[in-house]
Design an enzyme around this catalytic site. Structure first.
Site, PDB file in Angstrom:
ATOM      1  N   HIS A 158     -13.561  -2.239   0.103  1.00  5.61           N
ATOM      2  CA  HIS A 158     -12.454  -1.781   0.956  1.00  5.61           C
ATOM      3  C   HIS A 158     -12.606  -2.393   2.353  1.00  5.61           C
ATOM      4  CE1 HIS A 158      -9.155   1.222   0.654  1.00  5.61           C
ATOM      5  NE2 HIS A 158      -9.191   1.193   1.961  1.00  5.61           N
ATOM      6  N   THR A 184      -6.398   2.246  -6.328  1.00  3.71           N
ATOM      7  CA  THR A 184      -7.597   2.133  -5.489  1.00  3.71           C
ATOM      8  C   THR A 184      -8.501   3.326  -5.756  1.00  3.71           C
ATOM      9  OG1 THR A 184      -6.500   0.820  -3.823  1.00  3.71           O
ATOM     10  CG2 THR A 184      -8.436   2.034  -3.111  1.00  3.71           C
ATOM     11  N   SER A 198       0.822  -1.216   0.000  1.00  4.02           N
ATOM     12  CA  SER A 198       0.000   0.000   0.000  1.00  4.02           C
ATOM     13  C   SER A 198       0.853   1.262   0.000  1.00  4.02           C
ATOM     14  CB  SER A 198      -0.885  -0.011   1.251  1.00  4.02           C
ATOM     15  OG  SER A 198      -1.431   1.276   1.493  1.00  4.02           O
ATOM     16  N   LYS A 201      -8.942  -1.174  -8.374  1.00  8.12           N
ATOM     17  CA  LYS A 201      -9.461  -1.832  -7.167  1.00  8.12           C
ATOM     18  C   LYS A 201     -10.509  -0.953  -6.495  1.00  8.12           C
ATOM     19  CE  LYS A 201      -7.958  -3.565  -2.644  1.00  8.12           C
ATOM     20  NZ  LYS A 201      -8.410  -2.559  -1.689  1.00  8.12           N
ATOM     21  N   TYR A 257      -2.534   5.203  -3.963  1.00  7.85           N
ATOM     22  CA  TYR A 257      -3.555   6.185  -3.590  1.00  7.85           C
ATOM     23  C   TYR A 257      -3.138   7.486  -4.231  1.00  7.85           C
ATOM     24  CZ  TYR A 257      -5.830   3.665   0.312  1.00  7.85           C
ATOM     25  OH  TYR A 257      -6.547   2.806   1.082  1.00  7.85           O
TER      26      TYR A 257
HETATM   27  C1  FMN Z   1      -6.430  -2.719   8.186  1.00  4.33           C
HETATM   28  C2  FMN Z   1      -6.771  -2.522   6.739  1.00  4.33           C
HETATM   29  C3  FMN Z   1      -6.085  -1.586   5.982  1.00  4.33           C
HETATM   30  C4  FMN Z   1      -6.369  -1.414   4.627  1.00  4.33           C
HETATM   31  N1  FMN Z   1      -5.634  -0.525   3.892  1.00  4.33           N
HETATM   32  C5  FMN Z   1      -5.821  -0.465   2.553  1.00  4.33           C
HETATM   33  C6  FMN Z   1      -4.952   0.315   1.750  1.00  4.33           C
HETATM   34  O1  FMN Z   1      -4.021   0.948   2.235  1.00  4.33           O
HETATM   35  N2  FMN Z   1      -5.180   0.335   0.409  1.00  4.33           N
HETATM   36  C7  FMN Z   1      -6.199  -0.371  -0.179  1.00  4.33           C
HETATM   37  O2  FMN Z   1      -6.369  -0.327  -1.392  1.00  4.33           O
HETATM   38  N3  FMN Z   1      -7.020  -1.139   0.569  1.00  4.33           N
HETATM   39  C8  FMN Z   1      -6.848  -1.207   1.909  1.00  4.33           C
HETATM   40  N4  FMN Z   1      -7.664  -2.026   2.657  1.00  4.33           N
HETATM   41  C9  FMN Z   1      -8.698  -2.841   1.985  1.00  4.33           C
HETATM   42  C10 FMN Z   1      -8.142  -4.210   1.591  1.00  4.33           C
HETATM   43  O3  FMN Z   1      -7.158  -4.094   0.594  1.00  4.33           O
HETATM   44  C11 FMN Z   1      -9.216  -5.178   1.059  1.00  4.33           C
HETATM   45  O4  FMN Z   1      -9.907  -4.586  -0.015  1.00  4.33           O
HETATM   46  C12 FMN Z   1     -10.239  -5.647   2.079  1.00  4.33           C
HETATM   47  O5  FMN Z   1      -9.859  -5.392   3.402  1.00  4.33           O
HETATM   48  C13 FMN Z   1     -10.447  -7.137   1.894  1.00  4.33           C
HETATM   49  O6  FMN Z   1     -11.312  -7.645   2.835  1.00  4.33           O
HETATM   50  P1  FMN Z   1     -10.842  -8.571   4.056  1.00  4.33           P
HETATM   51  O7  FMN Z   1     -10.177  -7.681   5.033  1.00  4.33           O
HETATM   52  O8  FMN Z   1     -12.165  -9.085   4.533  1.00  4.33           O
HETATM   53  O9  FMN Z   1      -9.945  -9.635   3.500  1.00  4.33           O
HETATM   54  C14 FMN Z   1      -7.401  -2.186   4.021  1.00  4.33           C
HETATM   55  C15 FMN Z   1      -8.099  -3.124   4.796  1.00  4.33           C
HETATM   56  C16 FMN Z   1      -7.797  -3.299   6.128  1.00  4.33           C
HETATM   57  C17 FMN Z   1      -8.550  -4.336   6.923  1.00  4.33           C
END
Ligand code: FMN
Length: 407
Positions: A304, A182, A133, A280, A156
């Site tokens: 997300h 994203t 990320s 995404k 981002y």
């Molecule tokens: C703690 C956390 C931080 C995240 N940070 C980002 C990020 O920096 N960039 C991004 O595109 N998605 C981010 N996401 C979303 C994840 O990439 C993903 O789409 C989603 O959490 C998948 O679901 P799951 O947690 O049920 O596996 C984040 C999710 C979590 C739980």
């Protein structure tokens, strides 16, 4: 998230037999991702858990990501020779051990100092890609040196044009295999439970500080290693000097994300990037159509993790339709709610090319660092492998909609 113990209740009579997830320190005794999650909960302070687990507002999107899997059930085939089955697949034209990708997550240094490097090493060992990320804590150049890693960069858009241009250039110089833009986080989701742990936008409450102080193992694995909270090493140079504290930086960057991000900028970013480009965060069929027409190399359906707009459908709810729109021209990936091998198989049966997992490996990271992430991937892979056999599918080609029904 519904009732986290729901699947243990059906065989219990008035709480007997007494059941508990494993919360000790021996990763081999974690038999399911849910054990890693319980281990994480025992080790992390409350504000870290709110960051890891929480969703926006009513957490309806978060719940739907998980619950959507319950709406689909398998119709297993019998007497199929599954003795030589395999989950191996192709992702972006290269062989992958599993149709799994570690999704991008920011602030991993909050779980462990060096968290991004640990996730990367575990991904490389399991033979799956790791998407780093923009809000990660370890430098992308350091992560890129991980032997055998399939390193993808998640972008981002924030600040002026020079920010994304410089990040894209660095990701290219690092040899990142793919760029993942994203699209659904330009306005920061209203994560109320996280906000309740703070006294101001960038200031933890006294109760939060006290609770953190009562977690010595977490302090030892994070704060003491770096003499303070982690730094956003990939973007810190763009942040004004007086805003470079951990909470201040996160808050400042959120303020700098242009709400004007649209398809025109997507096209410009794509033109700057020489390798596969993925979008995404899509959750609408028309956006899937538009992305396919734009010729992207992959689409990641995602809410997300339920952290942005609340009350959305789950990625799984759109999956079959999105696959129908793409008609094999663009791979459709799913991110959201995958905690079991059977979840992965359901996504694959509905046409996903891979499932992206965020919380599952992060539970492992909190529970036991790099070895914990490895354990999470191992559990998911083993569960999927076993379930595939029980389902009567010997290869991913045999895993289709004929084996699954909406109930
Ligand atoms: C703690 C956390 C931080 C995240 N940070 C980002 C990020 O920096 N960039 C991004 O595109 N998605 C981010 N996401 C979303 C994840 O990439 C993903 O789409 C989603 O959490 C998948 O679901 P799951 O947690 O049920 O596996 C984040 C999710 C979590 C739980």
């Amino acid at each position: 998230m519904g009732d986290p113990l729901r699947h243990t209740r059906i065989a219990q009579l008035a709480g007997s037999p007494r059941r508990r997830y494993y919360t000790g320190a021996d990763l081999r005794r974690a038999v399911a991702v849910e054990d890693l999650r319980a281990m994480a909960h025992r080790r992390m302070p409350r504000f870290v858990l709110e960051y890891l687990e929480g969703g926006a507002e009513e957490e309806a999107s978060l719940a739907r990501d998980r619950l959507a899997f319950g709406d689909w059930r398998f119709m297993p085939r019998q007497l199929v020779d599954v003795s030589a089955r395999s989950l191996a697949c192709e992702l972006l034209g290269r062989r992958s051990a599993l149709p799994l990708v570690i999704a991008p997550t920011g602030l991993n240094g909050l779980f462990r100092e060096g968290g991004d490097l640990m996730l990367a090493r575990a991904a490389a060992a399991a033979g799956v890609p790791y998407v780093q990320s923009t809000m990660s804590n370890d430098r992308m150049e350091d992560v890129a040196r991980t032997p055998g890693l399939r390193h993808w960069w998640q972008l981002y858009v924030f600040g002026g044009e020079e920010v994304w241009q410089s990040l894209v250039q660095r990701a290219d110089a690092c040899g990142c295999e793919a760029l993942v833009l994203t699209t659904n986080a330009q306005i920061f989701g209203n994560r109320e439970w996280s906000r309740r742990t703070r006294a101001g936008p960038a200031r933890p409450s006294a109760a939060t500080v006290l609770d953190a102080a009562l977690h010595p193992r977490w302090i030892a694995a994070t704060l003491l290693r770096k003499r303070g909270l982690p730094v956003f090493r990939n973007v810190i140079d763009f942040v004004p000097r007086e805003r470079r504290g951990f909470f201040e930086t996160a808050h400042w960057i959120r303020e700098q994300q242009p709400e004007s991000l649209d398809w025109r900028l997507v096209e410009r970013i794509r033109l700057r990037w020489p390798r596969p480009f993925l979008l995404k965060g899509l959750l609408h069929p028309e956006d899937v159509r538009r992305a396919v027409d734009a010729g992207v190399d992959g689409i990641v359906l995602s809410s997300h993790g339920g952290r942005q707009l609340d009350q959305t459908i789950a990625p799984l709810d759109l999956l079959a339709e999105a696959v129908g729109i793409a008609r094999g021209r663009v791979p459709i990936h799913l991110a959201g709610g995958v905690r079991r091998g059977t979840d992965l198989l359901k996504a694959l049966a509905l046409g996903a090319t891979s499932a992206w997992v965020a919380r599952a490996p992060l539970y492992g990271l909190c529970a036991g660092g790099e070895a914990g992430v490895q354990r999470a991937l191992e559990i998911l892979g083993q569960e999927a492998f076993d379930a595939m056999g029980l389902l009567g599918a010997a290869s991913l080609d045999e895993l289709g909609p004929g084996l699954i029904r909406r109930v």
